[in-house]
Enzyme design. Structure first.
Site, PDB file in Angstrom:
ATOM      1  N   GLY A   1       0.803  -1.232   0.000  1.00 57.46           N
ATOM      2  CA  GLY A   1       0.000   0.000   0.000  1.00 57.46           C
ATOM      3  C   GLY A   1       0.829   1.271   0.000  1.00 57.46           C
ATOM      4  N   ASN A   2       1.954   1.255   0.726  1.00 54.88           N
ATOM      5  CA  ASN A   2       2.708   2.515   0.826  1.00 54.88           C
ATOM      6  C   ASN A   2       3.455   2.860  -0.469  1.00 54.88           C
ATOM      7  OD1 ASN A   2       4.583   0.425   1.224  1.00 54.88           O
ATOM      8  ND2 ASN A   2       5.938   1.782   2.364  1.00 54.88           N
TER       9      ASN A   2
ATOM     10  N   LYS B   1     -13.216 -11.525   4.277  1.00 57.39           N
ATOM     11  CA  LYS B   1     -12.626 -10.250   3.875  1.00 57.39           C
ATOM     12  C   LYS B   1     -13.721  -9.188   3.662  1.00 57.39           C
ATOM     13  CE  LYS B   1      -8.647  -8.578   2.048  1.00 57.39           C
ATOM     14  NZ  LYS B   1      -7.337  -8.598   2.647  1.00 57.39           N
TER      15      LYS B   1
ATOM     16  N   LYS C   1      -2.656 -10.242  -2.433  1.00 54.86           N
ATOM     17  CA  LYS C   1      -1.609  -9.907  -3.419  1.00 54.86           C
ATOM     18  C   LYS C   1      -0.267 -10.568  -3.121  1.00 54.86           C
ATOM     19  CE  LYS C   1       1.315  -6.549  -1.569  1.00 54.86           C
ATOM     20  NZ  LYS C   1       0.946  -6.655  -0.186  1.00 54.86           N
TER      21      LYS C   1
ATOM     22  N   LYS D   1       2.497 -12.347   4.061  1.00 52.21           N
ATOM     23  CA  LYS D   1       3.821 -12.121   3.458  1.00 52.21           C
ATOM     24  C   LYS D   1       4.779 -13.238   3.850  1.00 52.21           C
ATOM     25  CE  LYS D   1       3.189  -7.182   3.926  1.00 52.21           C
ATOM     26  NZ  LYS D   1       2.244  -7.138   2.806  1.00 52.21           N
TER      27      LYS D   1
HETATM   28  P1  ADP Z   1       1.094  -3.970   2.577  1.00 47.80           P
HETATM   29  O1  ADP Z   1       0.207  -2.908   2.047  1.00 47.80           O
HETATM   30  O2  ADP Z   1       2.525  -3.741   2.238  1.00 47.80           O
HETATM   31  O3  ADP Z   1       0.617  -5.362   2.272  1.00 47.80           O
HETATM   32  P2  ADP Z   1       0.276  -4.462   5.346  1.00 47.80           P
HETATM   33  O4  ADP Z   1      -0.191  -3.363   6.231  1.00 47.80           O
HETATM   34  O5  ADP Z   1      -0.728  -5.428   4.824  1.00 47.80           O
HETATM   35  O6  ADP Z   1       1.087  -3.770   4.168  1.00 47.80           O
HETATM   36  O7  ADP Z   1       1.391  -5.311   6.100  1.00 47.80           O
HETATM   37  C1  ADP Z   1       2.581  -4.705   6.608  1.00 47.80           C
HETATM   38  C2  ADP Z   1       2.426  -4.348   8.080  1.00 47.80           C
HETATM   39  O8  ADP Z   1       2.408  -5.508   8.901  1.00 47.80           O
HETATM   40  C3  ADP Z   1       3.565  -3.564   8.649  1.00 47.80           C
HETATM   41  O9  ADP Z   1       3.462  -2.206   8.325  1.00 47.80           O
HETATM   42  C4  ADP Z   1       3.466  -3.840  10.158  1.00 47.80           C
HETATM   43  O10 ADP Z   1       2.812  -2.785  10.810  1.00 47.80           O
HETATM   44  C5  ADP Z   1       2.591  -5.063  10.249  1.00 47.80           C
HETATM   45  N1  ADP Z   1       3.132  -6.176  11.036  1.00 47.80           N
HETATM   46  C6  ADP Z   1       2.346  -7.044  11.690  1.00 47.80           C
HETATM   47  N2  ADP Z   1       3.070  -7.974  12.319  1.00 47.80           N
HETATM   48  C7  ADP Z   1       4.374  -7.681  12.063  1.00 47.80           C
HETATM   49  C8  ADP Z   1       5.613  -8.294  12.447  1.00 47.80           C
HETATM   50  N3  ADP Z   1       5.651  -9.380  13.216  1.00 47.80           N
HETATM   51  N4  ADP Z   1       6.767  -7.741  11.993  1.00 47.80           N
HETATM   52  C9  ADP Z   1       6.725  -6.651  11.207  1.00 47.80           C
HETATM   53  N5  ADP Z   1       5.587  -6.013  10.818  1.00 47.80           N
HETATM   54  C10 ADP Z   1       4.413  -6.536  11.246  1.00 47.80           C
HETATM   55 MG    MG Z   2      -1.284  -6.227   2.926  1.00 44.17          MG
END
Ligand code: ADP
Ligand code: MG
Length: 315
Positions: free
Chosen positions: A11-12, A128, A213, A275
């Site tokens: 997203g970022n 979802k 994704k 992820k």
């Molecule tokens: P994206 O849009 O890149 O998919 P998400 O918000 O879905 O982003 O996922 C990334 C986020 O997951 C990070 O910004 C962080 O806040 C969060 N997060 C949750 N658990 C963890 C973890 N164990 N280590 C690092 N980040 C984590």
């Molecule tokens: Mg995400």
């Protein structure tokens, strides 16, 4: 050493609205072109959460304002629109960044459908939430008229929920491969792809679902025989005890170590967990494959092993 890399943009990398996206893709393009300038072959996948939300909201307004003229817009059409809209900005930002650095590479966006299995257990428990909040009356109407599944979301109203099945095959894979082999920078699997079922072998029917994704990018990486999957997000590394006392940033993990942490609940479902799961799957899919989770601005440093969290089998 040069790699074939599938990069999943979070997203970022794209921002949350038109203005943010227009600006964000510039920085994203610079980071991606750094990878290309270093001799890597890059294929891009990306999320679409805020964008598809925006499109759905606009389409719902249209139906509300003139129900005679506009039926509710299927989710598949909204995802297709988001792929086009994001591809348009990203493709042009990449084009400019490549041109500025004198790298003569065309950029293309492939409208991508991704096959899902109607027997996927996810369809039994849609989780979802998508689209806008509704009143109880609006929700009941959609349940009856369109067979939607709806949940009551913590007193904030009613929301449609859809399943999040696993991607099985990328319908436009050969198109992506041909463009990639011709030296193009390809954007594919936007928003996880448009989920479809296969009917009678070749007829595709859209599925009311959303594909994560991170999993779609993983399947793309496996299908294209990439050796590196880079998942770019808002954090530089994955942590255990994230935002808790004893927070520890992880650098290097085997799929087994990552799986043990995932089982222990170290990664938030819906954000970091998919992820890590995608990374585990990719690392296990063939020897020598590495998944890297890091921040957009750290992608190049991450490739050189200077930062990020990498998941790979120990050879
Ligand atoms: P994206 O849009 O890149 O998919 P998400 O918000 O879905 O982003 O996922 C990334 C986020 O997951 C990070 O910004 C962080 O806040 C969060 N997060 C949750 N658990 C963890 C973890 N164990 N280590 C690092 N980040 C984590
Ligand atoms: Mg995400």
């Amino acid at each position: 050493m040069s790699h074939r890399i599938v990069v999943a943009l979070g997203g970022n990398a794209l921002g949350k609205n038109l203005e943010e996206q227009y600006l964000a893709v510039r920085e994203t393009a610079e980071a991606i072109v750094d990878l290309i300038a270093a001799g890597n072959q890059v294929i891009l996948a990306h999320g679409n959460g805020p964008q598809v939300g925006m499109i759905q909201k606009a389409m719902a307004e249209l139906t509300r304002s003139d129900p005679e003229m506009y039926i509710p817009c299927p989710l598949s059409v909204c995802v297709a629109m988001s792929q086009g809209y994001i591809g348009y900005d990203l493709q042009n930002a990449l084009r400019e960044a490549l041109f500025t650095r004198r790298i003569p590479k065309p950029v293309s966006t492939v409208l991508t459908q991704v096959e899902v299995d109607p027997a996927d257990p996810a369809f039994l428990h849609p989780t979802k939430p998508i689209g806008a909040f509704m009143t109880k009356a609006e929700a009941e109407q959609l349940i009856v008229q369109r067979g939607y599944e709806v949940i009551e979301d913590a007193g904030r109203g009613y929301r449609r929920v859809v399943a999040s099945p696993m991607p099985r095959a990328i319908i436009e894979l050969e198109t992506v491969r041909t463009l990639m082999e011709a030296g193009q920078v390809v954007i594919a699997c936007g928003g996880g792809g448009i989920p479809v079922f296969r009917k009678d072998g070749y007829i595709l029917k859209d599925a009311a679902a959303v594909i994560d994704k991170d999993f779609a990018a993983e399947l793309l990486a496996e299908s294209l025989e990439a050796d590196l999957l880079i998942i770019l997000t808002a954090v530089e590394k994955v942590a255990i005890r994230y935002r808790q006392p004893g927070e520890t940033w992880l650098t290097e993990l085997t799929p087994e170590e990552a799986e043990a942490y995932a089982k222990a609940g170290e990664f938030a479902p819906g954000s970091m967990l998919p992820k890590v799961e995608a990374a585990i799957r990719f690392a296990r899919s063939a020897p020598g494959r590495t998944a890297l989770i890091t921040q957009l601005q750290k992608a190049s440093a991450g490739i050189h092993g200077e930062t990020g969290t990498r998941i790979a089998q120990r050879l």
